[in-house]
Design an enzyme around this catalytic site. Structure first.
Site, PDB file in Angstrom:
ATOM      1  N   ASP A  20      15.584 123.448  44.657  1.00 26.13           N
ATOM      2  CA  ASP A  20      15.631 122.855  45.863  1.00 26.13           C
ATOM      3  C   ASP A  20      15.222 123.537  47.293  1.00 26.13           C
ATOM      4  O   ASP A  20      14.805 124.715  47.460  1.00 26.13           O
ATOM      5  CB  ASP A  20      17.232 122.772  46.122  1.00 26.13           C
ATOM      6  CG  ASP A  20      18.288 121.977  47.027  1.00 26.13           C
ATOM      7  OD1 ASP A  20      17.661 121.299  46.960  1.00 26.13           O
ATOM      8  OD2 ASP A  20      19.341 121.953  47.653  1.00 26.13           O
ATOM      9  N   LYS A  68      29.792 117.049  57.578  1.00 22.83           N
ATOM     10  CA  LYS A  68      29.712 115.933  57.805  1.00 22.83           C
ATOM     11  C   LYS A  68      29.079 114.716  58.750  1.00 22.83           C
ATOM     12  O   LYS A  68      28.362 114.120  58.846  1.00 22.83           O
ATOM     13  CB  LYS A  68      29.233 115.278  56.476  1.00 22.83           C
ATOM     14  CG  LYS A  68      29.044 116.478  54.855  1.00 22.83           C
ATOM     15  CD  LYS A  68      28.631 115.777  53.979  1.00 22.83           C
ATOM     16  CE  LYS A  68      28.796 116.889  53.154  1.00 22.83           C
ATOM     17  NZ  LYS A  68      27.988 117.798  53.214  1.00 22.83           N
ATOM     18  N   HIS A  82      23.774 117.909  55.426  1.00 23.14           N
ATOM     19  CA  HIS A  82      24.300 119.733  54.981  1.00 23.14           C
ATOM     20  C   HIS A  82      25.490 119.999  55.377  1.00 23.14           C
ATOM     21  O   HIS A  82      25.751 120.003  56.457  1.00 23.14           O
ATOM     22  CB  HIS A  82      23.476 120.368  55.135  1.00 23.14           C
ATOM     23  CG  HIS A  82      21.985 120.337  53.868  1.00 23.14           C
ATOM     24  ND1 HIS A  82      22.064 119.633  52.627  1.00 23.14           N
ATOM     25  CD2 HIS A  82      20.838 119.686  54.972  1.00 23.14           C
ATOM     26  CE1 HIS A  82      20.685 119.395  52.140  1.00 23.14           C
ATOM     27  NE2 HIS A  82      20.020 119.171  53.432  1.00 23.14           N
ATOM     28  N   GLY A  83      26.511 121.084  54.923  1.00 18.15           N
ATOM     29  CA  GLY A  83      27.399 121.512  55.468  1.00 18.15           C
ATOM     30  C   GLY A  83      28.900 121.224  54.833  1.00 18.15           C
ATOM     31  O   GLY A  83      28.813 119.666  54.230  1.00 18.15           O
ATOM     32  N   ASP A  92      10.093 120.111  50.543  1.00 24.23           N
ATOM     33  CA  ASP A  92      10.715 119.457  51.736  1.00 24.23           C
ATOM     34  C   ASP A  92      10.148 119.700  53.219  1.00 24.23           C
ATOM     35  O   ASP A  92       9.333 121.583  53.740  1.00 24.23           O
ATOM     36  CB  ASP A  92      11.825 120.234  51.941  1.00 24.23           C
ATOM     37  CG  ASP A  92      12.652 119.152  53.308  1.00 24.23           C
ATOM     38  OD1 ASP A  92      11.850 118.937  53.880  1.00 24.23           O
ATOM     39  OD2 ASP A  92      13.625 119.865  53.257  1.00 24.23           O
ATOM     40  N   ASN A 140      23.428 115.183  45.018  1.00 21.54           N
ATOM     41  CA  ASN A 140      23.154 116.397  45.246  1.00 21.54           C
ATOM     42  C   ASN A 140      24.825 117.505  45.961  1.00 21.54           C
ATOM     43  O   ASN A 140      25.393 116.442  46.725  1.00 21.54           O
ATOM     44  CB  ASN A 140      22.665 117.146  46.441  1.00 21.54           C
ATOM     45  CG  ASN A 140      21.049 116.959  45.611  1.00 21.54           C
ATOM     46  OD1 ASN A 140      20.793 116.560  44.574  1.00 21.54           O
ATOM     47  ND2 ASN A 140      20.116 118.105  46.229  1.00 21.54           N
ATOM     48  N   ARG A 159      36.791 140.024  37.626  1.00 26.15           N
ATOM     49  CA  ARG A 159      36.767 139.098  36.232  1.00 26.15           C
ATOM     50  C   ARG A 159      37.882 138.036  35.681  1.00 26.15           C
ATOM     51  O   ARG A 159      38.492 137.204  36.078  1.00 26.15           O
ATOM     52  CB  ARG A 159      37.107 139.573  34.967  1.00 26.15           C
ATOM     53  CG  ARG A 159      35.890 140.363  34.260  1.00 26.15           C
ATOM     54  CD  ARG A 159      35.940 141.460  33.940  1.00 26.15           C
ATOM     55  NE  ARG A 159      36.842 141.996  33.603  1.00 26.15           N
ATOM     56  CZ  ARG A 159      37.540 143.068  32.757  1.00 26.15           C
ATOM     57  NH1 ARG A 159      36.793 143.187  31.509  1.00 26.15           N
ATOM     58  NH2 ARG A 159      38.343 144.199  32.319  1.00 26.15           N
TER      59      ARG A 159
END
Length: 309
Positions: free
Chosen positions: A82, A184, A180-181, A104, A254, A281
């Site tokens: 990516d 938006k 992104h993020g 990109d 994505n 865990r």
């Protein structure tokens, strides 16, 4: 089953008017949650590795975790780079066994973007690897991607057609209003579907890609904030908009921020409610389960790629 490329997956997605989920991976629990969801929904996967993931986990670890996922699930899985920022990084990932890479070069001038992308395409295609590129720039911040609103630009449809013809790229990430993020949209969410329709019309049968497509599901934002988080005003792409995009030639969607929010919300809740727990865990198990349920929802109700196999 070995790793696959996205070529056949995108062909079926385009004809069926659905999208394949491309999920960013950073560690074992994230991969397990995504893969467990896809197993139950009988869906293919694109597992993608960003610059931040490469720095955090080391590509060798991630590659072998993805290989373990294939052995465990038998699913068709694409291992995708990516936002590869240079030919050299794309070459390294191709040589390391990735079956798909994104170059990109969208921050470069148009002709330079073409030249860099074409160089990657020629190297990748000679080795049976597919290539995604980007035209237009998405605003927002995610890992190594940091683009201001002032520097963002929507994809020009005519340039998109020229770019695909001159580079021979296999898929194209376009800018139509996503970012992104987690932040938006400041106001009402809006995507330029007219622009998408024009691009798809100029590139019939060609798979388009939507980056920055997390919905930023409110329940995870609220859960994070309830247990000590500080994520005010986060807003993503409504799911109905993603479903519409998938019906218009977008074959890859994505998703990264939604994974982060789901896992973080579950871990915050677990640590707050069980302050005596210091066993990773136990709280990571909750994070993994949250990712699984979120991805199942995306596959079945947004992407539409369930029962693919």
């Amino acid at each position: 089953m070995p790793l696959v490329t996205s070529k056949e997956l995108f062909s079926k997605a385009y004809d069926g008017k659905f999208a394949i989920g491309a999920f960013n991976v950073n560690n074992m629990e994230i991969i397990q949650g995504i893969v467990d969801a896809a197993k139950e929904e009988k869906a293919p996967l694109i597992l993608q590795v960003s610059a931040g993931a490469r720095k955090y986990a080391n590509p060798i670890y991630l590659k072998h975790l993805v290989q373990a996922a294939i052995e465990d699930s038998g699913l068709p899985i694409v291992l995708h780079l990516d936002h590869g920022e240079s030919f050299e990084i794309c070459k390294q990932c191709i040589d390391d066994g990735f079956t798909s890479v994104m170059i990109d070069a969208s921050h470069h001038p148009f002709e330079e973007n073409i030249a860099i992308t074409k160089q990657v395409v020629e190297y990748a295609h000679d080795r049976g690897v597919v290539v995604e590129a980007e035209l237009g720039r998405l605003a927002g911040i995610e890992d190594a991607v940091n683009v201001s609103a002032a520097d963002a630009a929507f994809t020009d449809p005519q340039q998109a057609a020229e770019f695909v013809e001159k580079t021979g790229v296999d898929s194209l990430a376009i800018a139509i209003g996503t970012s992104h993020g987690a932040y938006k949209f400041k106001g009402e969410p809006n995507l330029d579907f007219e622009r998408l329709q024009t691009i798809a019309g100029l590139l019939p049968g060609f798979p388009l890609v939507l980056h920055g497509a997390s919905t930023v599901l409110p329940e995870f934002v609220e859960l994070c904030n309830k247990y000590g988080g500080d994520i005010p005003g986060a807003q993503g792409v409504p799911e109905e908009m993603l479903r519409k995009a998938a019906s218009m030639g977008v074959c890859k969607i994505n998703i990264d921020t939604d994974l982060r929010l789901a896992m973080t919300a579950a871990i915050r809740k677990s640590l707050t409610e069980n302050p005596n727990n210091f066993d990773p865990r136990k709280y990571l198990e909750g994070g993994r389960s949250a990712i699984k349920e979120m991805v199942r929802h995306k596959i079945a109700n947004v992407l539409g790629c369930n029962n693919f196999l």
